[in-house]
Enzyme design. Structure first.
Site, short mmCIF file in Angstrom:
data_model
loop_
_atom_site.label_atom_id
_atom_site.label_comp_id
_atom_site.label_asym_id
_atom_site.label_seq_id
_atom_site.Cartn_x
_atom_site.Cartn_y
_atom_site.Cartn_z
CD GLN A 96 -1.43 50.46 75.16
OE1 GLN A 96 -2.78 51.28 74.63
NE2 GLN A 96 -1.33 50.45 76.09
CB VAL A 98 4.85 43.16 71.19
CG1 VAL A 98 4.97 44.28 73.10
CG2 VAL A 98 4.42 42.00 71.34
CG HIS A 114 3.26 47.17 76.70
ND1 HIS A 114 2.07 47.57 76.58
CD2 HIS A 114 3.89 48.09 77.57
CE1 HIS A 114 1.68 47.79 77.17
NE2 HIS A 114 2.81 48.18 78.00
CG ASN A 206 -11.34 50.74 71.18
OD1 ASN A 206 -10.02 50.70 70.65
ND2 ASN A 206 -12.00 50.85 72.60
#
Length: 240
Positions: A96, A98, A114, A206
Site C-alpha cells: 500500500q 508509495v 497506490h 502490526n
C-alpha cells in the site's frame, strides 16, 4: 511458528502497509498533521480537487513528501523480504506504500496498489519522469502538460492491473503475511479475507490491533517488523 509456515508454504504473499515505511523513518502523512501541515488536512492536499484547484499547495505538499522520501532508506525488513523473494521463500509482495523501498532493497515485480512517489508523469502525454524534478522546481513536461506524482490521489481509482494481480496472488496464497497495515483501507483489507477463504494461513504483524485480527491464525503486536523478520530469517537459516 511463522518461520515454520514459511518453510512449508508453496505460495507466500506479503502485504505491507504504512508501518513498514515508518520503521525507515518515513512519516505516515495521514497522521503527521504537525509543522507545515498542522492547519491543513493532508488528505485534502493529496486529492484530485487540490490537483486542479489548489495546485500551489498540492505541489508544496508533494515536494515535502519527495524530499522526505530521499532522506530515508529501506530498513532490514525490506532487505530480508527481497532476499526471501530471490530464494523463492516469498512469491508475491503487495504494498500500500508509495515509497519504492521494496524495489530499492532489491525486490522485483512488486504490486503497488497506490502507485509510486518515485516518479511523476505528464497529465497530457503520460510521459514518465523521475520525481527529483519536483525537488528541482520542474513541474511541466516538454509537451507543456503538468507533471504530477504517479500516486493514486483521493478521488481516483486504484490501478486495475495492480488490483487484479493482487487478487490473483491472494487467491493462490497458502500463507499471507500482513506487515504494518491497519487493514482499514479498501480494497487492500479484502486481500487477507480472500486468502483465508481459499484456505490460506493468515499472519498479521502490526503495532496496533487491526479489524481482521480475529481472522488471523497468528497476530503479533507491539513489535518492530524488522526485528520480527530478522528472527524469522535466523530460524530459516538455522534450519537449512
Amino acid at each position: 511458528m511463522l518461520a515454520q509456515w514459511l518453510k512449508t508454504s508453496r505460495y507466500t504473499v506479503v502485504l505491507t502497509g504504512a508501518g513498514m515505511s515508518t520503521e525507515s523513518g518515513l512519516p505516515d502523512f495521514r497522521s503527521a498533521q504537525t509543522g507545515l501541515w498542522s492547519k491543513k488536512n493532508p488528505q485534502q492536499l493529496a486529492s484530485t480537487y487540490a490537483l486542479e484547484h489548489n495546485r500551489d499547495e498540492f505541489i508544496a505538499f508533494y515536494q515535502y513528501r519527495i524530499r522526505t522520501l530521499h532522506q530515508c532508506k529501506p530498513h532490514a525488513g525490506h532487505i530480508i523480504l527481497a532476499e526471501w523473494q530471490k530464494r523463492g521463500i516469498v512469491q508475491s509482495i503487495i504494498t500500500q506504500n508509495v515509497d519504492g523501498f521494496h524495489q530499492q532493497a532489491g525486490s522485483e515485480n512488486v504490486i503497488e496498489l497506490h502507485g509510486s512517489l518515485r516518479t511523476v508523469h505528464c497529465q497530457r502525454c503520460h510521459k514518465v519522469y523521475d520525481s527529483n524534478l519536483y525537488i528541482n522546481e520542474q513541474f511541466n513536461c516538454a509537451c507543456g502538460g503538468f507533471l504530477r506524482p504517479s500516486v493514486v490521489l483521493f478521488g481516483e481509482s486504484l490501478p486495475s492491473d495492480a488490483i487484479n494481480q493482487a487478487w490473483l496472488a491472494a487467491q493462490k496464497a497458502e500463507l499471507l503475511i500482513v506487515l504494518g497495515s491497519s487493514l482499514q483501507v479498501s480494497p487492500a483489507n479484502q486481500l487477507p479475507l480472500i486468502a483465508k477463504r481459499n484456505g490460506a494461513k493468515l499472519a498479521i504483524v502490526n503495532m496496533e490491533p487491526t479489524e481482521l485480527d480475529e481472522w488471523a491464525d497468528l497476530v503479533i503486536h507491539h513489535r518492530k517488523i524488522g526485528e520480527v523478520l530478522k528472527e524469522m530469517d535466523h530460524e530459516l537459516k538455522a534450519g537449512e
